[in-house]
Design a protein around this motif. Structure first.
Motif, PDB file in Angstrom:
ATOM      1  N   LYS A   6       0.804  -1.225   0.000  1.00  0.00           N
ATOM      2  CA  LYS A   6       0.000   0.000   0.000  1.00  0.00           C
ATOM      3  C   LYS A   6       0.837   1.275   0.000  1.00  0.00           C
ATOM      4  N   ASP A   7       1.913   1.320   0.759  1.00  0.00           N
ATOM      5  CA  ASP A   7       2.707   2.552   0.831  1.00  0.00           C
ATOM      6  C   ASP A   7       3.401   2.862  -0.494  1.00  0.00           C
ATOM      7  N   ARG A   8       4.002   1.843  -1.109  1.00  0.00           N
ATOM      8  CA  ARG A   8       4.685   2.053  -2.395  1.00  0.00           C
ATOM      9  C   ARG A   8       3.694   2.438  -3.488  1.00  0.00           C
ATOM     10  N   ALA A  23      -5.512  10.601  -4.784  1.00  0.00           N
ATOM     11  CA  ALA A  23      -4.562   9.483  -4.762  1.00  0.00           C
ATOM     12  C   ALA A  23      -5.108   8.300  -3.963  1.00  0.00           C
ATOM     13  N   GLN A  24      -5.785   8.588  -2.849  1.00  0.00           N
ATOM     14  CA  GLN A  24      -6.383   7.517  -2.054  1.00  0.00           C
ATOM     15  C   GLN A  24      -7.503   6.819  -2.815  1.00  0.00           C
ATOM     16  N   ASP A  25      -8.319   7.606  -3.519  1.00  0.00           N
ATOM     17  CA  ASP A  25      -9.369   7.011  -4.341  1.00  0.00           C
ATOM     18  C   ASP A  25      -8.757   6.134  -5.433  1.00  0.00           C
ATOM     19  N   ASN A  26      -7.705   6.641  -6.054  1.00  0.00           N
ATOM     20  CA  ASN A  26      -7.029   5.889  -7.114  1.00  0.00           C
ATOM     21  C   ASN A  26      -6.440   4.591  -6.558  1.00  0.00           C
ATOM     22  N   LEU A  27      -5.849   4.670  -5.386  1.00  0.00           N
ATOM     23  CA  LEU A  27      -5.259   3.476  -4.763  1.00  0.00           C
ATOM     24  C   LEU A  27      -6.348   2.448  -4.454  1.00  0.00           C
ATOM     25  N   GLN A  28      -7.470   2.903  -3.911  1.00  0.00           N
ATOM     26  CA  GLN A  28      -8.564   1.982  -3.596  1.00  0.00           C
ATOM     27  C   GLN A  28      -9.086   1.312  -4.867  1.00  0.00           C
ATOM     28  N   ASP A  29      -9.324   2.111  -5.911  1.00  0.00           N
ATOM     29  CA  ASP A  29      -9.781   1.542  -7.185  1.00  0.00           C
ATOM     30  C   ASP A  29      -8.773   0.538  -7.728  1.00  0.00           C
ATOM     31  N   MET A  51       1.232  -4.597 -10.567  1.00  0.00           N
ATOM     32  CA  MET A  51       0.371  -3.750  -9.743  1.00  0.00           C
ATOM     33  C   MET A  51       0.610  -2.272 -10.057  1.00  0.00           C
ATOM     34  N   LYS A  52       1.859  -1.880 -10.253  1.00  0.00           N
ATOM     35  CA  LYS A  52       2.166  -0.487 -10.579  1.00  0.00           C
ATOM     36  C   LYS A  52       1.494  -0.078 -11.885  1.00  0.00           C
TER      37      LYS A  52
END
Length: 165
Positions: A6-8, A23-29, A51-52
């Motif tokens: 999650k951090d990376r 960015a948080q929304d993008n990470l969750q999606d 994943m990246k």
């Protein structure tokens, strides 16, 4: 797995998004896609690289879904070459990240894809549905904006030192 990456992946998402919330929304999606499509990973490369790519593609998709594109006033951008004495630059990483995040969406995406993630202009053009020439132009303009902001910061730092602040 979430806690491990999650951090990376959030740091990567921050490069492509305007702010923490986006960015948080993008990470969750991205994690939803990662978890639902994990069986499509075929060990062709690194799992983290896979994943990246999802995180980056989600950010690009978010940009494409916007009901409007930011208007970019090219007259505000000075086309003159701006030089920076690289030996005397003291810009904190967080400040640079902020400068990149403040770029207009397309400039930010092209800059990050080309400079930070080694995409070619051909790949960028295909991802963003623009021409290679537009990709090159957007990269140039992004660099000009960043240079102007760095120069302004350096001037402010210099004035602060001169004034004893």
């Amino acid at each position: 797995m979430y806690n491990l990456y999650k951090d990376r992946l959030f740091a990567l998402s921050m490069k492509y998004c305007k702010n923490r919330d986006e960015a948080q929304d993008n990470l969750q999606d991205s994690f939803v896609t990662i978890f639902t499509k994990i069986d499509s990973f075929k060990n062709a490369g690194s799992f983290e690289g896979w994943m990246k790519r999802i995180v980056i593609n989600k950010a690009i998709d978010r940009y494409k879904r916007k009901p409007y594109l930011e208007s970019i006033d090219d007259h505000q951008i000075k086309e003159d070459d701006i030089t920076i004495d690289e030996d005397n630059i003291t810009v904190p990483l967080q400040t640079l990240l902020t400068f990149v995040q403040e770029l207009p969406d397309r400039y930010r995406l092209v800059f990050n894809l080309y400079q930070l993630d080694n995409y070619t202009h051909k790949e960028i053009a295909a991802s963003l549905n623009i021409s290679q020439g537009t990709s090159k132009s957007n990269l140039h303009r992004a660099k000009m904006i960043l240079k102007e902001r760095i120069i302004a910061l350096m001037a402010a730092q210099k004035n602060s030192i001169v004034n004893g602040n």
